[in-house]
Scaffold this motif. Sequence first.
Motif, PDB file in Angstrom:
ATOM      1  N   GLY A 133       0.809  -1.209   0.000  1.00  0.00           N
ATOM      2  CA  GLY A 133       0.000   0.000   0.000  1.00  0.00           C
ATOM      3  C   GLY A 133       0.839   1.255   0.000  1.00  0.00           C
ATOM      4  N   PHE A 134       0.156   2.374  -0.216  1.00  0.00           N
ATOM      5  CA  PHE A 134       0.825   3.675  -0.203  1.00  0.00           C
ATOM      6  C   PHE A 134      -0.166   4.722   0.279  1.00  0.00           C
ATOM      7  N   GLU A 135       0.375   5.836   0.712  1.00  0.00           N
ATOM      8  CA  GLU A 135      -0.449   6.979   1.107  1.00  0.00           C
ATOM      9  C   GLU A 135       0.264   8.255   0.717  1.00  0.00           C
ATOM     10  N   VAL A 136      -0.483   9.186   0.176  1.00  0.00           N
ATOM     11  CA  VAL A 136       0.024  10.529  -0.103  1.00  0.00           C
ATOM     12  C   VAL A 136      -0.648  11.462   0.896  1.00  0.00           C
ATOM     13  N   GLY A 137       0.146  12.088   1.739  1.00  0.00           N
ATOM     14  CA  GLY A 137      -0.429  12.927   2.786  1.00  0.00           C
ATOM     15  C   GLY A 137       0.544  13.974   3.271  1.00  0.00           C
ATOM     16  N   ARG A 138       0.218  14.565   4.401  1.00  0.00           N
ATOM     17  CA  ARG A 138       1.029  15.638   4.973  1.00  0.00           C
ATOM     18  C   ARG A 138       1.636  15.192   6.303  1.00  0.00           C
ATOM     19  N   ILE A 139       2.872  15.635   6.544  1.00  0.00           N
ATOM     20  CA  ILE A 139       3.504  15.439   7.846  1.00  0.00           C
ATOM     21  C   ILE A 139       3.846  16.816   8.408  1.00  0.00           C
ATOM     22  N   HIS A 140       4.004  16.877   9.734  1.00  0.00           N
ATOM     23  CA  HIS A 140       4.236  18.162  10.396  1.00  0.00           C
ATOM     24  C   HIS A 140       5.326  17.999  11.449  1.00  0.00           C
ATOM     25  N   PHE A 141       6.210  18.970  11.530  1.00  0.00           N
ATOM     26  CA  PHE A 141       7.249  18.938  12.557  1.00  0.00           C
ATOM     27  C   PHE A 141       7.800  20.350  12.754  1.00  0.00           C
ATOM     28  N   LYS A 142       8.559  20.477  13.822  1.00  0.00           N
ATOM     29  CA  LYS A 142       9.188  21.754  14.139  1.00  0.00           C
ATOM     30  C   LYS A 142      10.698  21.594  14.036  1.00  0.00           C
ATOM     31  N   TRP A 143      11.330  22.485  13.299  1.00  0.00           N
ATOM     32  CA  TRP A 143      12.787  22.475  13.135  1.00  0.00           C
ATOM     33  C   TRP A 143      13.300  23.820  13.652  1.00  0.00           C
ATOM     34  N   LYS A 144      14.064  23.739  14.737  1.00  0.00           N
ATOM     35  CA  LYS A 144      14.517  24.952  15.435  1.00  0.00           C
ATOM     36  C   LYS A 144      13.276  25.742  15.857  1.00  0.00           C
ATOM     37  N   ASP A 145      13.072  26.944  15.317  1.00  0.00           N
ATOM     38  CA  ASP A 145      11.918  27.747  15.739  1.00  0.00           C
ATOM     39  C   ASP A 145      10.832  27.812  14.667  1.00  0.00           C
ATOM     40  N   ASN A 146      10.964  27.028  13.611  1.00  0.00           N
ATOM     41  CA  ASN A 146      10.014  27.100  12.501  1.00  0.00           C
ATOM     42  C   ASN A 146       9.167  25.830  12.412  1.00  0.00           C
ATOM     43  N   PHE A 147       7.942  25.999  11.965  1.00  0.00           N
ATOM     44  CA  PHE A 147       7.035  24.880  11.774  1.00  0.00           C
ATOM     45  C   PHE A 147       6.984  24.526  10.283  1.00  0.00           C
ATOM     46  N   TYR A 148       6.958  23.227   9.988  1.00  0.00           N
ATOM     47  CA  TYR A 148       6.979  22.772   8.596  1.00  0.00           C
ATOM     48  C   TYR A 148       5.842  21.782   8.339  1.00  0.00           C
ATOM     49  N   GLU A 149       5.313  21.878   7.140  1.00  0.00           N
ATOM     50  CA  GLU A 149       4.335  20.901   6.649  1.00  0.00           C
ATOM     51  C   GLU A 149       4.812  20.439   5.277  1.00  0.00           C
ATOM     52  N   HIS A 150       5.071  19.143   5.138  1.00  0.00           N
ATOM     53  CA  HIS A 150       5.585  18.591   3.886  1.00  0.00           C
ATOM     54  C   HIS A 150       4.600  17.590   3.300  1.00  0.00           C
ATOM     55  N   ALA A 151       4.522  17.610   1.983  1.00  0.00           N
ATOM     56  CA  ALA A 151       3.777  16.566   1.279  1.00  0.00           C
ATOM     57  C   ALA A 151       4.704  15.373   1.081  1.00  0.00           C
ATOM     58  N   VAL A 152       4.257  14.199   1.496  1.00  0.00           N
ATOM     59  CA  VAL A 152       5.086  12.999   1.397  1.00  0.00           C
ATOM     60  C   VAL A 152       4.263  11.848   0.858  1.00  0.00           C
ATOM     61  N   ALA A 153       4.978  10.839   0.364  1.00  0.00           N
ATOM     62  CA  ALA A 153       4.356   9.574  -0.039  1.00  0.00           C
ATOM     63  C   ALA A 153       4.981   8.471   0.803  1.00  0.00           C
ATOM     64  N   GLY A 154       4.161   7.711   1.500  1.00  0.00           N
ATOM     65  CA  GLY A 154       4.632   6.576   2.270  1.00  0.00           C
ATOM     66  C   GLY A 154       4.255   5.283   1.571  1.00  0.00           C
ATOM     67  N   LEU A 155       5.192   4.334   1.476  1.00  0.00           N
ATOM     68  CA  LEU A 155       4.956   3.047   0.824  1.00  0.00           C
ATOM     69  C   LEU A 155       5.261   1.940   1.820  1.00  0.00           C
ATOM     70  N   VAL A 156       4.402   0.945   1.893  1.00  0.00           N
ATOM     71  CA  VAL A 156       4.589  -0.160   2.827  1.00  0.00           C
ATOM     72  C   VAL A 156       4.316  -1.473   2.112  1.00  0.00           C
ATOM     73  N   MET A 157       5.171  -2.468   2.373  1.00  0.00           N
ATOM     74  CA  MET A 157       5.006  -3.793   1.777  1.00  0.00           C
ATOM     75  C   MET A 157       5.229  -4.847   2.852  1.00  0.00           C
ATOM     76  N   VAL A 158       4.345  -5.843   2.872  1.00  0.00           N
ATOM     77  CA  VAL A 158       4.385  -6.906   3.867  1.00  0.00           C
ATOM     78  C   VAL A 158       3.952  -8.199   3.192  1.00  0.00           C
ATOM     79  N   GLY A 159       4.526  -9.311   3.625  1.00  0.00           N
ATOM     80  CA  GLY A 159       4.048 -10.622   3.170  1.00  0.00           C
ATOM     81  C   GLY A 159       4.737 -11.104   1.919  1.00  0.00           C
ATOM     82  N   THR A 160       3.959 -11.636   0.976  1.00  0.00           N
ATOM     83  CA  THR A 160       4.503 -12.214  -0.254  1.00  0.00           C
ATOM     84  C   THR A 160       4.179 -11.342  -1.459  1.00  0.00           C
ATOM     85  N   ARG A 161       4.974 -11.537  -2.527  1.00  0.00           N
ATOM     86  CA  ARG A 161       4.764 -10.735  -3.733  1.00  0.00           C
ATOM     87  C   ARG A 161       3.573 -11.217  -4.550  1.00  0.00           C
TER      88      ARG A 161
END
Length: 691
Positions: A466-494
């Motif tokens: 599976g995969f998901e296209v979404g947003r992640i959020h974090f703080k780096w030093k004194d700034n807040f960031y929102e990034h668009a990312v794609a996460g991919l996950v694979m489990v089991g057999t092909r």
Amino acid sequence: MLYKVNVRFPLSWLRDYLDIQQTAEEIGQALTSIGIEVDSLHHCTGDVIFEISLTPNLAHCHSIRGLARELAAYYDVCIKQPSISIKQHGSGTLGDFISVHIQVPEACPRYGCRILQNVKVSESPHWLKDRLEACGLRSVNLVVDATNLAMLELGQPLHAFDYAKIEGKQIIVREALNGEFLVTLDGETRVLCPKTLLICDTKKPIAIAGVMGSLDSQVEENTQTVLLEAAYFTPSWVRRAAKHCGLSSEASHRFERGVDPCALHQALDYAAAVICAESKAKVVPGILDALALSLEAKTISLRMPQVERILGVKIAEGEIITFLKRIDLHIVSAKEDVCTVVIPHYRHDLKEEIDLIEEIARFYGYDNLRSKDRAYFRTGLLEDSSIFLFEKKVRDCLLKQGLQELLTCDLISQTEAKLSEFPGRSLIHLLNPKSLDQSILRPSLLPGHLTVVKHNQDHQRHQLAGFEVGRIHFKWKDNFYEHAVAGLVMVGTRDPHQWQNPKGISVDFFALKGVIEALFLRLRLGTAHFRPSSHAAFHPGRQTAILLGQQEVGVLGEVHPQCLQSCEIAQPVYYAELNLDELLHFQQPLARMKPLAQFPGSVRDWTVVIDQKIAVQTLIDAVNRGGFSLLEDVSLLDLYRGEHVASNCKSITLRFVYRDHEKTVAQQAVEAEHARVTQAIMETLNGKMKR
């Protein structure tokens, strides 16, 4: 934030309020068509149980009477009101027994109570138990069951106190003192904070208002005199108290969304009538009704032309007024295209003109709103943002590779956040989270994907891509960031199970790496490079950073066994996360067609034993940097570890393709070029070993 709540009601109980002949399936369809989602129907002996999912705006539907009102409006029939009759005994009045003092009127505008004497706290009769169990509640005793029955039927939560345990014979509604505590009915000691509303006697708290009573004031087998409480508490106060104490009850669900402040008397009489009928109890004359704030009904004006402008269809003025009357709204005036209505107290969701238009749409029928000239059907003049279009391309490419799209929550717990810690990144905590399980904005999609894997594993689904296209959020030093990312996950057999290979071929690091390389190829992002990384969430030695040029654009690897153990996942999980904001900048222009090679090439395979720690990609990069004129391609053909190879080494076979695009390549030229290529590799290896 308030979420959907599931409630259960039997059809037989609804028919006590409505003379309708429709089947359970037809009634379920009717409820769904007016926005009350029926999840399922359960057929029991002689009855049908409705499983209903209610959104926060449908507070008035948390009862049999509320649902009956909605169905009566839909079918345009009259609702039957319950007949409640009680006999009041004694020469004294309620004021001789109890007094009520409301110190926080903005939190408790109204408080009412009745007192019952000669109560026999016994087991409930079968008919009462059956009704409660049909709605998903367990039977406790006659008194508690009667209060729950009134709540389920009328929507007004009640609470029963042992009158003998109320010291000073006073009910005081006040805020909690700093450090004050209370032992609730579940046996837990709750440390209270200011702005928590309490029901108290002269010496101690006896309940958290609208949430749960105290263990010290509960009705027990030897209780003879009962004080029944019915109140209207301001929703925000109950919500804050329930959240702080980590408590959730049937009463708090209703108070948080708003109950009918005018239903107190009827609910008290209903519960008292049930208790008296089954235990021969006596009702002390009078109802104590403390009204701390005036409860004036809201008035809203509706502009008739606005209905057509919003809904896109013309509905006759008379039909609009009919719809409003059917949902129990009182028409004050209707002239000059403006209709003024009075809103009943139980409709907390009707606050503005647009809410009335939504009610008209519900009963006119959403399926009838099919006008094509509504504003939101028109094409906008603004162009779509580049990241939005790029995300669509990423989804399309991954779906074509056979991955299934996932959707997980943006909010995670502190425990889940530890699974995706990045050096230098700080977590962003919500100021007012609904619960600790949803108190942090996710810094990665990994926690959500591990939850999906765990859910599938628990349901015997051990294969997932599976995969998901979404947003992640974090703080780096004194700034807040929102990034668009794609996460991919694979489990089991092909591959799916087949008899020739029942175990299948397990997915691995390279299976997911191949998906990413194919994605980069389809999106024309250039050739990805990989270098070892040290991310805490991944297995050491089985992870890599993904680079385009010198820019790191993602990470790939096998999830660390400790992470899997904490999530109770019993199989390897391979995960990758790509920064789409970075990838967008590497997208190349449209590809151009190139003619096929006119002259044959020559292939050479070459095997070398290298140190285990040296990445194959290092050798391929050295070849690609050499600028060899005849070399067309180099790739890994085979990798071997085992017998005849030292334990700290590996044997690799590289395949080289040589071609001259102007003439047939001569073998002598190929041999000379191949010698230079292998010499460059050996020099790279010597340099690595000297280090």
